[in-house]
Scaffold this motif. Structure first.
Motif, mmCIF file in Angstrom:
data_model
loop_
_atom_site.group_PDB
_atom_site.id
_atom_site.type_symbol
_atom_site.label_atom_id
_atom_site.label_comp_id
_atom_site.label_asym_id
_atom_site.label_seq_id
_atom_site.Cartn_x
_atom_site.Cartn_y
_atom_site.Cartn_z
ATOM 1 N N ASP A 164 -4.517 1.860 2.911
ATOM 2 C CA ASP A 164 -4.037 3.147 2.428
ATOM 3 C C ASP A 164 -4.396 4.270 3.391
ATOM 4 O O ASP A 164 -3.594 5.177 3.642
ATOM 5 C CB ASP A 164 -4.628 3.443 1.050
ATOM 6 C CG ASP A 164 -4.040 2.563 -0.031
ATOM 7 O OD1 ASP A 164 -3.059 1.864 0.278
ATOM 8 O OD2 ASP A 164 -4.561 2.578 -1.153
ATOM 9 N N GLY B 260 0.832 -1.198 0.000
ATOM 10 C CA GLY B 260 0.000 0.000 0.000
ATOM 11 C C GLY B 260 0.860 1.240 0.000
ATOM 12 O O GLY B 260 2.027 1.238 -0.396
ATOM 13 N N LEU B 261 0.306 2.363 0.503
ATOM 14 C CA LEU B 261 1.032 3.618 0.540
ATOM 15 C C LEU B 261 2.211 3.514 1.495
ATOM 16 O O LEU B 261 2.138 2.871 2.539
ATOM 17 C CB LEU B 261 0.112 4.757 0.984
ATOM 18 C CG LEU B 261 -0.904 5.212 -0.057
ATOM 19 C CD1 LEU B 261 -1.782 6.296 0.561
ATOM 20 C CD2 LEU B 261 -0.215 5.732 -1.294
#
Length: 351
Positions: free
Chosen positions: A329, A274-275
């Motif tokens: 996220d 993810g981020l």
């Protein structure tokens, strides 16, 4: 449909919103100043629709405002609601406006008939213009835009980032005698389309070919480039406030540039995790400034990034998830931004 500022100013990436600002305003000025003799064709006369079979008034009477005050207020609201076009694209934004426009026409007729039957209140003429879809946009605005407190008046009245939009809507609501009928029909239409309880989104949507044609026609005329100039600082701010604002802006620019670089070089890793936590790679300007202030220029200690298990507020995670982002996220963005939901949302929207 979601959020407030995306970090860009003006009408960047919102050609449909810009066209809805310019074209109706120009036509309103022409009809009220230069061609008043043609205003009768655009009056939203329900009596003529019911008994004179002038169904074309359901179209002409619901496109152009015949009052400059209504035009001004509705333009301000469209400008504020441009965030939905940026978030979802012009096609989905146009589909919402089209669906709400169609549904509000039927609700107008039902409401006026109900008023006549229940209260013997005869409503023949309603305010003209693209007012139903404008009021319908308050539904996603209320449901999906995070409410962030800005300040308080007299210690009790809370001012948020959404207050000005509601004030403009209240001004438009009180501009004429039967505006509340149009407002109610717009809100009902917005709830029906936004909730999609009757699967209206499947039927009341702009066709793909029409969206492509609109893109070809509107984007070359109404699109503009991404603003690059630095945002102006607040007028009258003290030197400390100006310095802090500059540090915040530079901090966000560094975060964005670092994130873009990392995404280009680590696409596989990003797909798995993810981020990324931006604070893991470099300190923020604010924290570096605090270190210099307390420790002196020769005694700086290396910045320790927050651990990956930094606690995040579940309420903020829920808000970001309501806006369409995944839980992973949302958590990573909140950790990286020190639980600042505005910065986290800006990063998620821009990337």
């Amino acid at each position: 449909m979601m959020f407030t500022s995306t970090g860009s100013r003006g009408l960047y990436k919102a050609p449909l919103s810009k066209s809805l600002l310019l074209l109706p305003t120009v036509l309103t000025v022409l009809l009220t100043v230069l061609l008043p003799q043609y205003q009768d064709l655009l009056i939203y006369n329900l009596q003529a629709v019911r008994h004179g079979m002038q169904f074309w008034r359901l179209v002409s009477g619901r496109l152009i405002c015949l009052d400059l005050k209504d035009t001004f207020c509705s333009s301000l609201l469209i400008y504020n609601f441009r965030i939905f076009e940026r978030r979802f694209g012009s096609h989905k934004f146009a589909s919402f406006l089209f669906g709400a426009w169609i549904l509000s026409a039927f609700v107008d007729l039902l409401l006026t008939e109900a008023l006549r039957f229940m209260f013997e209140l005869k409503v023949d003429v309603l305010p003209a213009g693209l007012l139903g879809p404008v009021f319908a946009l308050f539904v996603p605005f209320y449901s999906s835009i995070p409410r962030v407190q800005v300040t308080q008046l007299l210690g009790h009245v809370s001012i948020t980032n959404k207050s000005l939009t509601y004030i403009v809507g209240a001004q438009l609501l009180t501009s004429s005698a039967y505006m509340w009928v149009v407002a109610c029909s717009g809100l009902i239409a917005g709830m029906l389309y936004y909730s999609n309880k009757l699967a209206v989104q499947k039927f009341l949507r702009v066709p793909g070919w029409a969206a492509r044609c609109g893109s070809v026609l509107l984007e070359p005329v109404f699109s503009d480039s991404e603003p690059t100039a630095e945002a102006p600082l607040g007028m009258g701010a003290t030197l400390d406030i100006q310095r802090q604002q500059r540090m915040d802006m530079l901090d966000q620019q560094l975060l964005l540039s670092q994130l873009a670089h990392l995404r280009r070089n680590a696409q596989q890793q990003q797909a798995q995790t993810g981020l990324l936590n931006w604070n893991r790679f470099f300190p923020t300007l604010r924290q570096r400034g605090q270190n210099r202030h307390h420790e002196g220029p020769q005694q700086q200690q290396p910045y320790m990034h927050p651990p990956d298990n930094t606690a995040v507020a579940e309420e903020q995670v829920a808000r970001l998830m309501e806006m369409g982002f995944s839980r992973t996220d949302a958590q990573e963005a909140l950790r990286a931004s020190n639980n600042d939901i505005n910065i986290a949302t800006n990063f998620l929207l821009q990337h």
